[in-house]
Design an enzyme around this catalytic site. Structure first.
Site, PDB file in Angstrom:
ATOM      1  N   LYS A  54       0.891  -1.103   0.023  1.00 25.18           N
ATOM      2  CA  LYS A  54       0.145   0.127  -0.051  1.00 25.18           C
ATOM      3  C   LYS A  54       0.869   1.025   0.016  1.00 25.18           C
ATOM      4  O   LYS A  54       0.770   2.234  -0.786  1.00 25.18           O
ATOM      5  CB  LYS A  54      -0.939  -0.061   1.264  1.00 25.18           C
ATOM      6  N   ARG A  86      -8.720  -0.188   4.442  1.00 21.76           N
ATOM      7  CA  ARG A  86      -7.839   1.009   3.745  1.00 21.76           C
ATOM      8  C   ARG A  86      -6.362   0.444   3.375  1.00 21.76           C
ATOM      9  O   ARG A  86      -5.964   0.706   2.552  1.00 21.76           O
ATOM     10  CB  ARG A  86      -7.578   1.932   4.807  1.00 21.76           C
TER      11      ARG A  86
END
Ligand code: UD1
Length: 417
Positions: A22, A397
């Site tokens: 990420k 997320r």
């Protein structure tokens, strides 16, 4: 609101692959703004934060296309150089479009990210760096308004090691006039991944991965293709998931040295760890000792694994002390772990954990941030009975298909809407 329900007590065993990182993917997507045309990325994780980055790119006139883990960005000159508050507040990393827009177009208007759950997280060093490169910066109406006809190289020493600051200035300096030297730069593998991509685009960056990075500015960059590095934080989380259930788990497709600080601590705690070129295995274990950790910039123990390691320590033999030196207020998971039976005393930036093997019991708990949500899922795996973790959107997320990966290893986890 979705929650994750975990039935504890199942030992995890087997192999699982790490997804793309990420923290690398987000910055690479913003870096693409430095060159108009088509950029192709592979190994891009499917995450809410990546969707937020894509939305910001759309608002800046880019087109994006996803096909599984392949991700294309077509960059065009933006009509407006503004990163709006509604987009930035969803994801702090959005501030990383400041450097590329300023360097490429001489102008950027980016909303101030504001505070967040794990502390105030200022961006003063990003702004100091841009000023050192000759940018004129004003803060007005909640926005950073930056201008520069042409950025000029500078020597810049970071007072604090900052990952985002290093990345933002590295991107900006790639198109500055002259050679920029950044001292006390962050050394995280994500910095190296970004430098590799920028160099593919035609940048001249040396020293990424060390504390002194030299960037010889070039007049233009070209689109490039790049494979996102593996997610070392996700990998570390999965290794701890194996450890906390006493099982044998292999995490593949990572560079083991990226999580040396974790595997060293696991060995100190009594776990047997095996390492190959691209995998880490934690072996079966019945009990482990408490060990102390202090979070710090890479290559030391990452703050992004602090909460997960704390879960492991709640069921260790003995007392451990966990120091959080990177962010203030990053112990919000402590109260939730205590609701599951953990014995933890949090002080300012330090927590004392009196471990109790088998001492966790299932409870309804709330995730407060991304890594805290992972820590609660891990605690749920080790607890007796059922744990339901609320506000699971925090997990989405930053963890790609975590419940599928855990289920593949034998965990009993399900999502309830
Ligand atoms: C990145 C990671 C995050 C990780 C953190 C530390 C991304 C998208 N996020 O966040 O997951 O937890 O690194 O490893 O990569 N600071 C200042 N002034 C600044 C910038 C930072 O004082 O201008 C301070 C921060 O408050 C903090 C420390 O520096 O105490 C480190 O922050 P930083 O490395 O910048 O974190 P991020 O890049 O935001």
């Amino acid at each position: 609101m979705e929650k994750m329900v975990v039935q504890g007590g199942h030992q995890l065993n087997g192999e699982v692959s790490a997804s793309g990182a990420k923290n690398s993917a987000l910055i690479l997507l913003f870096a693409s703004l430095l060159a108009e045309g088509k950029h192709r990325f592979s190994n891009v994780p499917q995450l809410m934060d990546v969707d937020s980055a894509a939305n910001l790119l759309h608002s800046l006139g880019c087109e994006t296309k996803r096909d599984g883990s392949n991700f294309e960005v077509l960059v065009r000159r933006p009509k407006s150089m503004e990163a709006h508050y509604d987009l930035v507040r969803k994801m702090r990393a959005s501030i990383l479009c400041l450097g590329p827009l300023l360097a490429k177009y001489g102008e950027a208007v980016v909303s101030l990210p504001g505070g967040c759950a794990i502390g105030t997280r200022p961006i003063d060093l990003h702004l100091e760096g841009m000023k050192a490169l000759g940018a004129e910066i004003i803060l007005e109406d909640g926005y950073v308004k930056a201008k520069a006809k042409k950025l000029k190289a500078a020597t810049f020493l970071f007072e604090t090691v900052t990952v985002g600051g290093t990345e933002n200035i590295m991107m900006a300096a790639s198109l500055a006039e002259g050679t920029t030297v950044m001292e006390n730069a962050a050394k995280e593998p994500e910095i190296v991944d970004l430098a590799n991509y920028l160099n593919k685009m035609g940048a001249k960056i040396k020293g990424a991965g060390t504390s002194v990075i030299t960037i010889e500015g070039v007049s233009e960059l070209k689109p490039a293709n790049h494979t996102v590095m593996a997610d070392r934080i996700e990998a570390g989380t999965l290794v701890i998931a194996g450890a906390i259930t006493g099982g044998e788990v292999t995490v593949k497709d990572i560079r083991p040295e990226w999580i040396d600080s974790l595997t060293f601590k696991l060995k100190e705690a009594g776990f047997k760890i095996s390492i190959t070129d691209n995998s880490v295995t934690v072996h079966k274990n019945k009990s482990w000792r408490a060990v102390d950790i202090n979070t710090a910039p890479y290559p030391l123990f990452p703050t992004d694994l602090q909460a997960q390691f704390m879960s492991l320590m709640t069921v260790a033999e003995g007392t451990s002390v966990i120091g959080e030196t990177v962010f203030e207020n990053r112990f919000m998971h402590v109260q939730e772990l205590c609701r599951m039976g953990a014995d933890i005393t949090p002080k300012t930036r330090v927590a004392v954990i009196r471990g109790k093997p088998g001492g966790l019991s299932g409870a309804p708990v709330m995730a407060t941030d991304l890594r805290a949500s992972a820590c609660l899922v891990l605690a749920g795996l080790a607890a007796r009975g059922e744990t339901s973790v609320g506000r699971i959107y925090h997990l989405d997320r930053g963890y790609e298909k975590l419940e599928a990966k855990l289920a593949k290893l034998g965990a009993s986890v399900k999502r309830l809407g």
